[in-house]
Design a protein around this motif. Structure first.
Motif, short mmCIF file in Angstrom:
data_model
loop_
_atom_site.label_atom_id
_atom_site.label_comp_id
_atom_site.label_asym_id
_atom_site.label_seq_id
_atom_site.Cartn_x
_atom_site.Cartn_y
_atom_site.Cartn_z
N ASP A 72 0.79 -0.99 0.06
CA ASP A 72 0.15 -0.02 0.19
C ASP A 72 0.79 1.33 0.12
N VAL A 73 2.09 1.14 0.42
CA VAL A 73 3.02 2.21 0.38
C VAL A 73 3.89 2.28 -0.48
N ARG A 74 3.98 1.47 -1.40
CA ARG A 74 4.97 1.35 -2.53
C ARG A 74 5.15 2.67 -3.45
N SER A 75 3.90 3.16 -3.61
CA SER A 75 3.72 4.51 -4.39
C SER A 75 4.52 5.40 -3.86
N GLU A 76 4.57 5.50 -2.36
CA GLU A 76 5.37 6.52 -1.69
C GLU A 76 6.63 6.54 -1.78
N PHE A 77 7.36 5.10 -1.74
CA PHE A 77 8.79 4.99 -2.05
C PHE A 77 9.02 5.27 -3.54
N LYS A 78 7.99 4.97 -4.40
CA LYS A 78 8.36 5.42 -5.69
C LYS A 78 8.34 6.90 -5.83
N LEU A 79 7.83 7.72 -5.23
CA LEU A 79 7.66 9.09 -5.32
C LEU A 79 9.32 9.59 -4.73
N LEU A 80 9.73 9.17 -3.74
CA LEU A 80 10.94 9.64 -3.04
C LEU A 80 11.94 9.27 -4.33
N LYS A 81 11.81 7.98 -5.03
CA LYS A 81 12.97 7.68 -5.86
C LYS A 81 12.81 8.56 -7.04
N GLU A 82 11.60 9.00 -7.53
CA GLU A 82 11.65 10.02 -8.64
C GLU A 82 12.19 11.13 -8.55
N LEU A 83 11.80 11.84 -7.01
CA LEU A 83 12.17 12.98 -6.60
C LEU A 83 14.11 12.98 -6.65
N ILE A 124 13.44 -1.70 -0.48
CA ILE A 124 14.50 -1.99 -1.12
C ILE A 124 14.33 -2.22 -2.52
N GLN A 125 13.27 -2.63 -2.88
CA GLN A 125 12.77 -2.93 -4.41
C GLN A 125 12.69 -1.52 -5.12
N GLU A 126 12.37 -0.47 -4.42
CA GLU A 126 12.18 0.72 -4.93
C GLU A 126 13.32 1.80 -4.78
N GLY A 127 14.73 1.22 -4.29
CA GLY A 127 15.61 1.84 -4.28
C GLY A 127 16.64 2.36 -3.23
N ALA A 128 15.97 2.05 -1.96
CA ALA A 128 16.53 2.23 -0.58
C ALA A 128 18.07 1.91 -0.76
N THR A 129 18.91 2.85 -0.19
CA THR A 129 20.02 2.56 0.23
C THR A 129 20.43 2.43 1.74
N MET A 130 19.64 3.12 2.60
CA MET A 130 19.41 2.89 3.82
C MET A 130 18.31 2.32 4.37
N VAL A 131 18.22 1.35 5.47
CA VAL A 131 17.05 1.00 6.05
C VAL A 131 16.99 1.16 7.49
N ARG A 132 15.95 1.60 8.07
CA ARG A 132 16.24 1.87 9.58
C ARG A 132 15.21 1.00 10.39
N ILE A 133 16.08 0.10 10.99
CA ILE A 133 15.23 -1.11 11.72
C ILE A 133 15.56 -1.17 13.01
N GLY A 134 14.58 -1.08 13.79
CA GLY A 134 14.45 -1.07 15.26
C GLY A 134 14.09 -2.33 16.10
N SER A 135 12.67 -2.60 15.88
CA SER A 135 12.30 -3.74 16.79
C SER A 135 12.61 -5.06 16.27
N ALA A 136 12.73 -5.23 15.00
CA ALA A 136 13.22 -6.34 14.69
C ALA A 136 14.80 -6.97 15.08
#
Length: 234
Positions: free
Chosen positions: A174-185, A214-226
């Motif tokens: 449901d938020v893939r489009s939000e990540f796509k937006l950031l990659k487009e910017l 990651i699929q949409e281009g992240a180079t940093m992921v912020r992981i806490g509880s896991a």
């Protein structure tokens, strides 16, 4: 949480990152895991360091200030990922390595001033509001160009990319489009790379939506509880 659990969790997340990146045709080495240690004791951070992890994220300036003072390990890389308070930047500028949550030009100016006094360079990411939720923070997409232009002539802060926080949802699709937006910017603003602006990183994706990010281009992921387990409070 026990040291065995933290080490096991870190290994599991790294393996997941490697698989998702590889399946997406990306090099897993392009992706930095930022272990979000907010509200967690120093002992947990030190256990993660013992397990070989050195990148840690905090979202409260005072907590970050205290942890940087108490954990005197020069190899540890500190990321500030929370809401910026201009009058408190001076307390972290002498040690913080990355600030992910810059949403206004005035914050860059203050970081430049304080990092200059400490004779060091701080890496910054411009936070863009990709969710439309005011509480998530970030500049509006249409304001990004002006912020980048304002940052091209600094000596003690380098704008290294963008950061975004997606809407919290049960289904990450449901938020893939939000990540796509950031990659487009990110792609469309490469033309502003000049001087102290060098867009090369995308900080997006947390425990629940890391794979899509990651699929949409992240180079940093912020992981806490896991990694560190659930928190008692936010």
């Amino acid at each position: 949480m026990s040291d065995q659990d933290i080490a096991r969790n870190l290994k599991s997340i790294q393996q997941k990152i490697e698989k998702v990146a590889t399946d997406a045709g990306r090099d897993p080495k392009e992706i930095t895991l930022v272990a979000v240690s907010k509200t967690k004791p120093n002992e947990d951070i030190l256990e993660a360091v013992t397990a070989g992890h050195l990148q840690f994220g905090e979202n409260r300036m005072k907590e970050l200030e205290d942890k940087m003072a108490e954990i005197e390990l020069t190899d540890v890389v500190w990321h500030f990922i929370g809401n910026i308070q201009t009058n408190k930047i001076k307390y972290i500028a002498d040690r913080v390595n990355w600030i992910h949550s810059v949403e206004k030009a005035k914050y860059l100016k203050e970081i430049e001033k304080r990092a200059g006094k400490a004779n060091r360079v701080v890496n910054a990411l411009i936070q863009v509001n990709i969710s439309g939720e005011k509480q998530k923070g970030g500049c509006e997409p249409e304001d990004l160009a002006n912020i980048l232009e304002s940052a091209q002539n600094y000596d003690h802060v380098i704008v290294r990319g963008l950061m975004g926080m997606a809407t919290f949802v049960d289904d990450p699709e449901d938020v893939r489009s939000e990540f796509k937006l950031l990659k487009e910017l990110f792609d469309s603003h490469q033309k502003y790379n000049e001087g102290s602006v060098n867009l090369e990183h995308l900080s997006m994706g947390m425990t629940n939506d890391m794979e899509v990010a990651i699929q949409e281009g992240a180079t940093m992921v912020r992981i806490g509880s896991a990694i560190f387990g659930e928190r008692n409070y936010d």
